[in-house]
Scaffold this active site. Sequence first.
Site, PDB file in Angstrom:
ATOM      1  N   TYR A   1      37.803  54.321  37.390  1.00  0.00           N
ATOM      2  CA  TYR A   1      36.696  53.394  37.586  1.00  0.00           C
ATOM      3  C   TYR A   1      35.362  54.106  37.347  1.00  0.00           C
ATOM      4  O   TYR A   1      35.001  55.045  38.054  1.00  0.00           O
ATOM      5  CB  TYR A   1      36.705  52.812  38.999  1.00  0.00           C
ATOM      6  CG  TYR A   1      37.809  51.825  39.272  1.00  0.00           C
ATOM      7  CD1 TYR A   1      38.661  51.369  38.262  1.00  0.00           C
ATOM      8  CD2 TYR A   1      38.023  51.318  40.554  1.00  0.00           C
ATOM      9  CE1 TYR A   1      39.670  50.460  38.515  1.00  0.00           C
ATOM     10  CE2 TYR A   1      39.026  50.400  40.818  1.00  0.00           C
ATOM     11  CZ  TYR A   1      39.853  49.977  39.802  1.00  0.00           C
ATOM     12  OH  TYR A   1      40.849  49.074  40.067  1.00  0.00           O
TER      13      TYR A   1
ATOM     14  N   SER B   1      42.116  40.322  41.627  1.00  0.00           N
ATOM     15  CA  SER B   1      41.555  39.274  40.764  1.00  0.00           C
ATOM     16  C   SER B   1      41.637  37.893  41.422  1.00  0.00           C
ATOM     17  O   SER B   1      42.118  36.933  40.816  1.00  0.00           O
ATOM     18  CB  SER B   1      42.251  39.250  39.400  1.00  0.00           C
ATOM     19  OG  SER B   1      41.893  40.364  38.632  1.00  0.00           O
ATOM     20  N   PRO B   2      41.167  37.756  42.667  1.00  0.00           N
ATOM     21  CA  PRO B   2      41.222  36.443  43.323  1.00  0.00           C
ATOM     22  C   PRO B   2      40.391  35.382  42.603  1.00  0.00           C
ATOM     23  O   PRO B   2      40.657  34.185  42.751  1.00  0.00           O
ATOM     24  CB  PRO B   2      40.669  36.729  44.724  1.00  0.00           C
ATOM     25  CG  PRO B   2      39.830  37.955  44.573  1.00  0.00           C
ATOM     26  CD  PRO B   2      40.526  38.779  43.531  1.00  0.00           C
ATOM     27  N   LEU B   3      39.399  35.821  41.818  1.00  0.00           N
ATOM     28  CA  LEU B   3      38.585  34.886  41.042  1.00  0.00           C
ATOM     29  C   LEU B   3      38.900  34.974  39.549  1.00  0.00           C
ATOM     30  O   LEU B   3      38.110  34.528  38.714  1.00  0.00           O
ATOM     31  CB  LEU B   3      37.092  35.142  41.278  1.00  0.00           C
ATOM     32  CG  LEU B   3      36.591  34.982  42.713  1.00  0.00           C
ATOM     33  CD1 LEU B   3      35.075  35.170  42.772  1.00  0.00           C
ATOM     34  CD2 LEU B   3      36.977  33.624  43.281  1.00  0.00           C
ATOM     35  N   ALA B   4      40.066  35.561  39.213  1.00  0.00           N
ATOM     36  CA  ALA B   4      40.472  35.684  37.802  1.00  0.00           C
ATOM     37  C   ALA B   4      39.382  36.356  36.973  1.00  0.00           C
ATOM     38  O   ALA B   4      38.985  35.870  35.922  1.00  0.00           O
ATOM     39  CB  ALA B   4      40.840  34.323  37.213  1.00  0.00           C
TER      40      ALA B   4
ATOM     41  N   GLY C   1      36.305  36.483  37.486  1.00  0.00           N
ATOM     42  CA  GLY C   1      35.126  35.642  37.366  1.00  0.00           C
ATOM     43  C   GLY C   1      35.370  34.304  36.709  1.00  0.00           C
ATOM     44  O   GLY C   1      34.476  33.462  36.668  1.00  0.00           O
TER      45      GLY C   1
END
Length: 335
Positions: free
Chosen positions: A41, A208-211, A213
């Site tokens: 990262y 990735s709960p919001l894919a 974004g």
Amino acid sequence: MSTVTLGTFNFGGPTDEAAAEEIIHTALDAGVNLVDTANAYQDGRSEQILGKAIRHRRDDVLIATKCYNEVGPGPNDWGNSAYAVKRECERSLRRLGVDHIDIFHLHRHDLRTPVEETLGALADLVREGKIRYIGTSTMPSPEEMAEQPGLGVVPTWRLVEMAVLARGSLGTPGPIAEQSPYNLLEREVERDILPICREYGVGFVAYSPLAMGYLSERFLGEPPADARFTEWWSPRGTVWEPVQRALAALLDLAAEHGQSLPEFAHSWLSGSSDVTSTIIGPRTLDQLTLALRATETAVDAQARQAVDAIVAPGSSLWFRTIEQGHRGTRDSEES
């Protein structure tokens, strides 16, 4: 671990050190105790920022980091060989400024290295006190999926192999946590990864709960040029039309429940009994506040049934579409 994990992908990139430190301490003060980072990262900068921020709060924080991804041009600068695993662990310890890592994840599975070698190296690190627990993170890249059409979002047999070998013939520590993508549009883990985690006592950590974004309400029209998702992929063309229809329906459903789509996405995921913790990767303090607030709101059974009618359980309307779009782009280039 806390039901929310703070992800640090943005730290040292779009989020500068001062803002990152504020986000970290706000999350810890709110009860978050697991922070997730990786050696790759922001070229290691994320680990450095995290280590500096928590140096006086180390006992309050569980640190998860990862190895596998490319960190240089050499043949040993990626992968899960004993050499790479041990070297990257030492480098992460130095960047973080700590004497141990709580969960050390294999960021991907390395098809060129025998799993026995990888597990042996991880067992050595556990015995040496440099890591406490072992984790996996197994979503293949779109390139791998393009080479192997039909490959699952998560190659589940890899996780089973590691768990069985560790428990059986090798007698080494096995994985205690699996990270996989899971959100309103990406539900393929429900088919096999979640049952496998239940069977082998492996905690499931959703990312990735919001894919990336895509569930931020910005993609209903022309994809925003400044979005992280748009930088990596091209969400255009007929292949994305079913995704757009689902997105519009989910937006209406969220509004019916008095939430924005991102809030509804966080609430839906945090209410799953199969999810041990959800990684949120805020770029700003406002994004962190929204996510923390949303995870405290329950999505009722009726709303969950409505989601199932829009995106079928076990289906993939996100990563499979990325795979199809990537393959279509590659095929057109080759022709």
